[in-house]
Design a protein around this motif. Structure first.
Motif, mmCIF file in Angstrom:
data_model
loop_
_atom_site.group_PDB
_atom_site.id
_atom_site.type_symbol
_atom_site.label_atom_id
_atom_site.label_comp_id
_atom_site.label_asym_id
_atom_site.label_seq_id
_atom_site.Cartn_x
_atom_site.Cartn_y
_atom_site.Cartn_z
ATOM 1 N N VAL A 82 -61.016 -8.951 30.312
ATOM 2 C CA VAL A 82 -62.174 -8.285 30.357
ATOM 3 C C VAL A 82 -63.365 -8.855 29.974
ATOM 4 O O VAL A 82 -64.727 -8.965 30.624
ATOM 5 C CB VAL A 82 -62.162 -6.956 29.514
ATOM 6 C CG1 VAL A 82 -63.292 -6.121 29.134
ATOM 7 C CG2 VAL A 82 -60.955 -6.274 29.695
ATOM 8 N N ASP A 83 -63.341 -9.978 29.386
ATOM 9 C CA ASP A 83 -64.229 -10.898 28.964
ATOM 10 C C ASP A 83 -64.658 -11.569 30.071
ATOM 11 O O ASP A 83 -66.021 -11.667 30.401
ATOM 12 C CB ASP A 83 -63.896 -11.885 27.843
ATOM 13 C CG ASP A 83 -63.675 -11.343 26.370
ATOM 14 O OD1 ASP A 83 -64.265 -10.028 26.136
ATOM 15 O OD2 ASP A 83 -63.033 -11.778 25.517
ATOM 16 N N MET B 251 -70.137 -9.980 35.423
ATOM 17 C CA MET B 251 -71.231 -8.931 35.733
ATOM 18 C C MET B 251 -72.546 -9.321 35.128
ATOM 19 O O MET B 251 -73.659 -8.733 35.799
ATOM 20 C CB MET B 251 -70.513 -7.666 34.798
ATOM 21 C CG MET B 251 -69.522 -7.084 35.463
ATOM 22 S SD MET B 251 -68.765 -5.716 34.483
ATOM 23 C CE MET B 251 -70.193 -4.559 34.852
ATOM 24 N N ARG B 252 -72.668 -10.030 34.002
ATOM 25 C CA ARG B 252 -73.785 -10.448 33.539
ATOM 26 C C ARG B 252 -74.443 -11.258 34.858
ATOM 27 O O ARG B 252 -75.694 -11.254 34.959
ATOM 28 C CB ARG B 252 -73.647 -11.469 32.368
ATOM 29 C CG ARG B 252 -73.507 -10.541 31.128
ATOM 30 C CD ARG B 252 -73.416 -11.222 29.886
ATOM 31 N NE ARG B 252 -73.070 -10.360 28.627
ATOM 32 C CZ ARG B 252 -72.016 -10.665 27.847
ATOM 33 N NH1 ARG B 252 -71.452 -11.870 27.834
ATOM 34 N NH2 ARG B 252 -71.915 -10.045 26.793
ATOM 35 N N ILE C 144 -66.843 -9.317 32.228
ATOM 36 C CA ILE C 144 -68.180 -9.097 31.577
ATOM 37 C C ILE C 144 -69.055 -10.227 31.973
ATOM 38 O O ILE C 144 -70.349 -10.064 32.239
ATOM 39 C CB ILE C 144 -68.045 -8.729 30.052
ATOM 40 C CG1 ILE C 144 -67.372 -7.399 29.804
ATOM 41 C CG2 ILE C 144 -69.480 -8.631 29.509
ATOM 42 C CD1 ILE C 144 -67.046 -7.120 28.460
ATOM 43 N N GLU C 145 -68.403 -11.384 31.880
ATOM 44 C CA GLU C 145 -69.508 -12.465 32.048
ATOM 45 C C GLU C 145 -70.041 -12.728 33.413
ATOM 46 O O GLU C 145 -70.878 -12.948 33.734
ATOM 47 C CB GLU C 145 -68.614 -13.724 31.670
ATOM 48 C CG GLU C 145 -69.303 -15.249 31.823
ATOM 49 C CD GLU C 145 -70.634 -15.093 30.942
ATOM 50 O OE1 GLU C 145 -71.606 -15.770 31.641
ATOM 51 O OE2 GLU C 145 -70.662 -14.680 29.851
ATOM 52 N N LEU D 77 -67.563 -2.207 28.765
ATOM 53 C CA LEU D 77 -68.204 -3.311 29.350
ATOM 54 C C LEU D 77 -69.684 -3.563 29.171
ATOM 55 O O LEU D 77 -70.221 -4.688 29.256
ATOM 56 C CB LEU D 77 -68.172 -3.065 31.027
ATOM 57 C CG LEU D 77 -66.709 -2.910 31.505
ATOM 58 C CD1 LEU D 77 -66.819 -2.600 32.928
ATOM 59 C CD2 LEU D 77 -65.873 -4.210 31.183
#
Length: 329
Positions: free
Chosen positions: A308-309, A315-316, A312-313, A216
């Motif tokens: 997962v993408d 989480m940003r 991650i977005e 990640l």
């Protein structure tokens, strides 16, 4: 905890584990009694009153607290989620200006003492109480037979005054149960208001699945806390991560953090974890370190993402929001 002294702002605070640790030449005291889980603002008001009375009488101020929680002994299996470790509780109480904190091991035998036996053995014979300050709803002795009025009557018998203090602050009733309810609903800001500081959990950093670092791009500290710890509701939070004990060079360092609590549903996880990402730090190796996590604000609930993408977005965005909140103070 041993009968050693700790230094706080150049003032000695005695830490005693059990009555045998109380020095034989200990003088008279004003004593305040309670579990003090969380040392919330209501507790603070009570302890501050005990300290003020002690200063008025020219004697020491002593806090009596208990470990384990009395409920676990009297009604096994009912231990409430713990708001503070014994070590943190002692530090918080010491910071309120008391001269000593006595942690009494709460046993089945101890729970069967009558109110008179408790007062004589603990308050009179060992701590030489000149005054006793408790919450207005204080109960003590076998089957909670004693209350504030009982304590006042025994004070006349044993030559001490007893005073009850309402556990309120700014007109609001405060209790450890209230704080637990706020945390289990995810309201860490409401809990902070009742505590007078952010809610804290502490534990050792252990190895997890290492997805944060390898997959990640957000390496996290997986914090394994003590049993019965009160952990906020599943979700993502802004807060602080601090290394309090470690063989690494990070001891004493504190970082703004994004904190995730939950089972990692995107990866079909089943184990509930607390993971803290120190913002903009991908170089930390905290395995084995003793850390604390302070919760400032809830960012969102825990979600399961389709990819997962997408995770991650999000989480940003979480990290950006955590940075914004923590930068604003």
């Amino acid at each position: 905890m041993n009968a050693t002294n700790t230094t706080r702002n150049e003032v000695e605070v005695h830490g005693w584990h059990g009555l045998d640790d109380v020095p034989g030449d200990w003088g008279r005291s004003v004593v305040t009694i309670g579990v003090f889980d969380g040392v919330h603002r209501g507790h603070q008001r009570m302890v501050e009153r005990a300290v003020a009375m002690a200063r008025e009488l020219g004697v020491a101020a002593v806090v009596i607290t208990f470990d384990p929680h009395p409920d676990e002994v009297v009604r096994p299996g009912t231990h409430p989620p713990r708001l503070s470790t014994t070590r943190h509780r002692m530090r918080l109480l010491g910071d309120l200006g008391v001269d000593a904190v006595c942690v009494l091991p709460f046993t089945l035998e101890f729970s069967q003492m009558t109110p008179d036996e408790f007062v004589q053995a603990v308050l009179v014979d060992r701590l030489h109480a000149a005054g006793v300050v408790v919450g207005e709803n204080f109960r003590f002795g076998h089957k909670a037979a004693g209350n504030l009025e009982t304590l006042r009557e025994l004070g006349e018998k044993y030559d001490f005054v007893a005073e009850g203090v309402p556990l309120v602050s700014d007109g609001e009733a405060i209790s450890s149960s209230l704080v637990r309810d706020l945390l289990t609903s995810g309201d860490v800001e409401g809990a902070s208001g009742a505590l007078g500081r952010p809610h804290r959990i502490e534990g050792v950093v252990v190895r997890g699945h290492q997805r944060g670092r390898a997959l990640l791009g957000f390496p996290t500290a997986n914090v394994e806390s003590q049993a019965f710890t009160c952990i906020p509701a599943d979700g993502v939070y802004a807060g602080w991560l601090e290394c309090v004990q470690s063989p690494s060079p990070y001891e004493g360092e504190r970082w703004p953090a994004a904190i995730s609590i939950g089972t990692n549903p995107t990866f079909e996880g089943v184990e509930r974890t607390v993971e803290a990402y120190a913002l903009d730090r991908d170089d930390l190796d905290l395995y084995g370190a003793h850390v604390v996590v302070d919760f400032v604000a809830r960012l969102r609930g825990m979600l399961k993402f389709d990819s997962v993408d997408a995770l991650i977005e999000q989480m940003r965005r979480d990290v950006d929001e955590a940075r914004r909140l923590l930068t604003q103070g």
